[in-house]
Design an enzyme around this catalytic site. Structure first.
Site, mmCIF file in Angstrom:
data_model
loop_
_atom_site.group_PDB
_atom_site.id
_atom_site.type_symbol
_atom_site.label_atom_id
_atom_site.label_comp_id
_atom_site.label_asym_id
_atom_site.label_seq_id
_atom_site.Cartn_x
_atom_site.Cartn_y
_atom_site.Cartn_z
ATOM 1 N N CYS A 159 63.067 40.087 122.784
ATOM 2 C CA CYS A 159 63.241 40.788 124.070
ATOM 3 C C CYS A 159 64.690 41.127 124.418
ATOM 4 C CB CYS A 159 62.616 39.963 125.194
ATOM 5 S SG CYS A 159 60.821 39.871 125.061
ATOM 6 N N ASN A 205 66.077 41.049 132.224
ATOM 7 C CA ASN A 205 66.525 40.568 130.907
ATOM 8 C C ASN A 205 67.993 40.908 130.648
ATOM 9 O OD1 ASN A 205 64.149 39.365 130.355
ATOM 10 N ND2 ASN A 205 63.451 40.828 128.820
HETATM 11 N N1 LIG Z 1 57.376 38.013 123.703
HETATM 12 C C1 LIG Z 1 57.797 37.812 124.937
HETATM 13 O O1 LIG Z 1 58.281 36.727 125.290
HETATM 14 C C2 LIG Z 1 57.683 38.906 125.968
HETATM 15 C C3 LIG Z 1 57.853 38.589 127.317
HETATM 16 C C4 LIG Z 1 57.749 39.625 128.251
HETATM 17 C C5 LIG Z 1 57.502 40.917 127.846
HETATM 18 N N2 LIG Z 1 57.362 41.191 126.513
HETATM 19 C C6 LIG Z 1 57.077 42.575 126.121
HETATM 20 O O2 LIG Z 1 55.682 42.667 125.811
HETATM 21 C C7 LIG Z 1 55.473 43.569 124.723
HETATM 22 C C8 LIG Z 1 54.758 42.849 123.590
HETATM 23 O O3 LIG Z 1 55.603 41.823 123.118
HETATM 24 P P1 LIG Z 1 55.085 40.725 122.076
HETATM 25 O O4 LIG Z 1 56.194 39.777 121.885
HETATM 26 O O5 LIG Z 1 53.751 40.213 122.505
HETATM 27 O O6 LIG Z 1 54.902 41.651 120.777
HETATM 28 P P2 LIG Z 1 54.231 41.304 119.374
HETATM 29 O O7 LIG Z 1 54.967 42.062 118.354
HETATM 30 O O8 LIG Z 1 54.083 39.826 119.240
HETATM 31 O O9 LIG Z 1 52.764 41.922 119.515
HETATM 32 C C9 LIG Z 1 52.506 43.282 119.592
HETATM 33 C C10 LIG Z 1 51.165 43.546 118.920
HETATM 34 O O10 LIG Z 1 50.775 44.888 119.153
HETATM 35 C C11 LIG Z 1 50.021 45.325 118.023
HETATM 36 N N3 LIG Z 1 49.896 46.777 118.016
HETATM 37 C C12 LIG Z 1 50.822 47.730 117.738
HETATM 38 N N4 LIG Z 1 50.312 48.960 117.872
HETATM 39 C C13 LIG Z 1 49.026 48.809 118.256
HETATM 40 C C14 LIG Z 1 47.986 49.708 118.572
HETATM 41 N N5 LIG Z 1 48.149 51.046 118.542
HETATM 42 N N6 LIG Z 1 46.781 49.205 118.926
HETATM 43 C C15 LIG Z 1 46.575 47.876 118.965
HETATM 44 N N7 LIG Z 1 47.532 46.965 118.681
HETATM 45 C C16 LIG Z 1 48.748 47.422 118.338
HETATM 46 C C17 LIG Z 1 50.803 44.738 116.855
HETATM 47 O O11 LIG Z 1 50.021 44.670 115.671
HETATM 48 C C18 LIG Z 1 51.175 43.352 117.404
HETATM 49 O O12 LIG Z 1 50.219 42.373 117.045
HETATM 50 C C19 LIG Z 1 56.870 44.097 124.348
HETATM 51 O O13 LIG Z 1 57.091 45.296 125.036
HETATM 52 C C20 LIG Z 1 57.793 43.024 124.863
HETATM 53 O O14 LIG Z 1 59.070 43.512 125.167
HETATM 54 C C21 LIG Z 1 57.434 40.209 125.578
#
Ligand SMILES: NC(=O)c1ccc[n+]([C@@H]2O[C@H](COP(=O)([O-])OP(=O)(O)OC[C@H]3O[C@@H](n4cnc5c(N)ncnc54)[C@H](O)[C@@H]3O)[C@@H](O)[C@H]2O)c1
Length: 463
Positions: free
Chosen positions: A293, A241
């Site tokens: 991200c 990234n």
């Molecule tokens: N969005 C993307 O395009 C993408 C791509 C690759 C990697 N990532 C990585 O993946 C991870 C998640 O990203 P995202 O975009 O899906 O995030 P998001 O914010 O859409 O979702 C995260 C979820 O985790 C939940 N959560 C938080 N604490 C929790 C707990 N203790 N128990 C259960 N649920 C809990 C939140 O309520 C939320 O719904 C991040 O580290 C991000 O950097 C994201």
């Protein structure tokens, strides 16, 4: 025994992964602390907009393979593999806030009754797995074996389902080979599933030329697997990234020189993109990178470098150039409508950080709107999918959220394209020409046909 999977965190990554695994035949729990999200998924819908996901969620709920829950005690004792997909936002100082990762792993340990593989999919700084292993050692009082595997996620929002089915790579960092094999086996089954589903019905968006070409050239499953050390897997995700963000900032710097010299940025980027060592992707100047991200991963990487006393000044510049793009846009706007922006009516088309998603996290469009309002303009904004999210984040008496391109452009002094949604690229701007105050278009994504637009009598500035 058939593997039973839990996915912790039901956001863009977690829900997409869970919905695909469930459709591929796995009994999959999807856990989130947000009860509203879980209730929406229970009703067979996705809480966010993502092309194709609703069909996958609906089918997974109907066949009973997807079990949304807020309860770790309902899911973890029944699972042997748990994927961590919680958010990893930035702290104030740019370091990564790992609170959600540690909280969720702590709940997993508390509720685990038998041997377990924890797969880290959230993007985390290098050596996080080591910290998790230490925590597991301290908290795991039961006589069970818990392995930590790092399998970073590479899906892109707006094509998340497609990317999960037809992943370009699976990186598995593990200390235990058997644990790595288990994860690879799951993705082997996803790969087999991707070959038999009627995906034309599920994901018609996949069938554009780019994805057809991509699928035709997709290497065999085995060629897409990379086994690594745990630390390498963690580091390579953030590296990817940061590198892509660097390409965007690089293109933006070149575009600044183009503006001063009469060179055309698209021609320069096309020319260097023809060099296979460089490639054309991510060399698009404009409003800059944003989203959930890139900004946090660049900051996280800077923080990691500092922590290990590595001078990584290049990334500080990447960040600085990106935030400077708002000034560049404001200056271009002044070139179109004059120095004094006070009282001017500006149309901003696009609120999401990229087209095809309702995600507005760190959206440059929102930052731009905030700046424009500070400068005394009245902003009429429209987005095909992200307006509800934007309304939750930002409201002002001088910001009007509109329901259509036409209404957003009424009496406008300048139409600013902030996100290159197809709706804006394909729109006939001639049809609203007479309703504008001034026929100005500022194309912050270089997505319109400059010649056609100027022939129609518009003043056009791009990047
Ligand atoms: N969005 C993307 O395009 C993408 C791509 C690759 C990697 N990532 C990585 O993946 C991870 C998640 O990203 P995202 O975009 O899906 O995030 P998001 O914010 O859409 O979702 C995260 C979820 O985790 C939940 N959560 C938080 N604490 C929790 C707990 N203790 N128990 C259960 N649920 C809990 C939140 O309520 C939320 O719904 C991040 O580290 C991000 O950097 C994201």
């Amino acid at each position: 025994m058939q593997d039973i999977i839990s996915i912790v965190g039901t956001g863009f990554v977690g829900l997409t992964t869970a919905a695909v695994f469930a459709n591929a035949g796995y009994r999959t729990y999807t856990i989130d602390t947000d009860e509203n999200k879980i209730n929406t998924i229970k009703s067979g819908k996705s809480p966010f907009y993502e092309p194709g996901i609703d069909g996958f969620v609906e089918r997974a709920i109907t066949i009973g393979n997807l079990i949304p829950t807020t309860s770790y005690s309902e899911s973890i004792p029944n699972s042997n593999i748990v994927f961590i997909c919680v958010g990893t936002p930035s702290n104030e100082d740019g370091s990564v806030d790992l609170k959600y990762v540690f909280e969720s792993v702590s709940s997993i340990i508390e509720n685990a009754n038998s041997d377990l593989i924890i797969v880290q999919k959230s993007t985390v700084p290098v050596e996080t797995a080591r910290r998790l292993e230490k925590m597991i050692q301290e908290k795991n009082k039961k006589n069970i074996k818990i392995d930590v595997v790092s399998a970073p996620e590479f899906l892109r929002e707006a094509s998340a389902v497609f990317d999960t089915l037809f992943f370009d790579r699976l990186v598995v960092g593990a200390r235990n080979n058997e644990a790595a094999n288990k994860i690879i086996e799951i993705y082997k089954n996803v790969d087999s599933f991707s070959k038999v589903i009627n995906y034309e019905k599920f994901i018609d968006y996949a069938f554009n030329n780019t994805s057809k070409k991509y699928l035709d050239n997709l290497p065999l499953f085995e060629k897409r697997i990379l086994r690594t050390k745990v630390e390498s897997a963690e580091l390579l995700k953030v590296t990817a990234n940061s590198f892509l963000a660097m390409k965007i900032s690089f293109a933006n710097s070149i575009a600044r020189i183009c503006d001063e010299t009469g060179a055309i940025s698209k021609e320069v980027m096309d020319g260097i993109g023809m060099d296979s060592r460089i490639g054309r992707s991510f060399l698009y100047p404009g409003l800059g990178y944003s989203g959930g991200c890139f900004p946090k991963d660049v900051s996280g990487m800077i923080n990691t470098a500092n922590e290990y006393n590595v001078d990584f000044g290049i990334l500080e510049e990447v960040k600085k150039i990106n935030s400077g793009q708002i000034n560049i846009v404001v200056n271009k706007l002044k070139r179109l409508i004059g120095e004094n922006l006070e009282g001017k009516k500006i149309t901003v088309l696009g609120l999401s950080f990229k087209p095809g998603t309702s995600d507005i996290r760190k959206s440059q469009s929102i930052y731009l709107i905030k700046r424009l309002i500070k400068l005394g303009t009245i902003v009429n904004a429209f987005d095909p999918k992200a307006t509800d999210e934007a309304k939750k984040e930002f409201n002002d008496k001088n910001l009007n959220y509109m329901n259509s391109i036409e209404s957003a452009c009424q009496s406008s002094d300048c139409v600013v394209i902030a996100t290159e949604w197809n709706e804006f690229v394909n729109f006939d701007y001639n049809s609203i020409k007479e309703t504008l105050n001034n026929k100005n278009i500022l194309d912050c994504r270089n997505c319109l046909n400059k010649d056609k637009i100027t022939e129609s009598g518009f003043n056009y500035i791009g990047f």
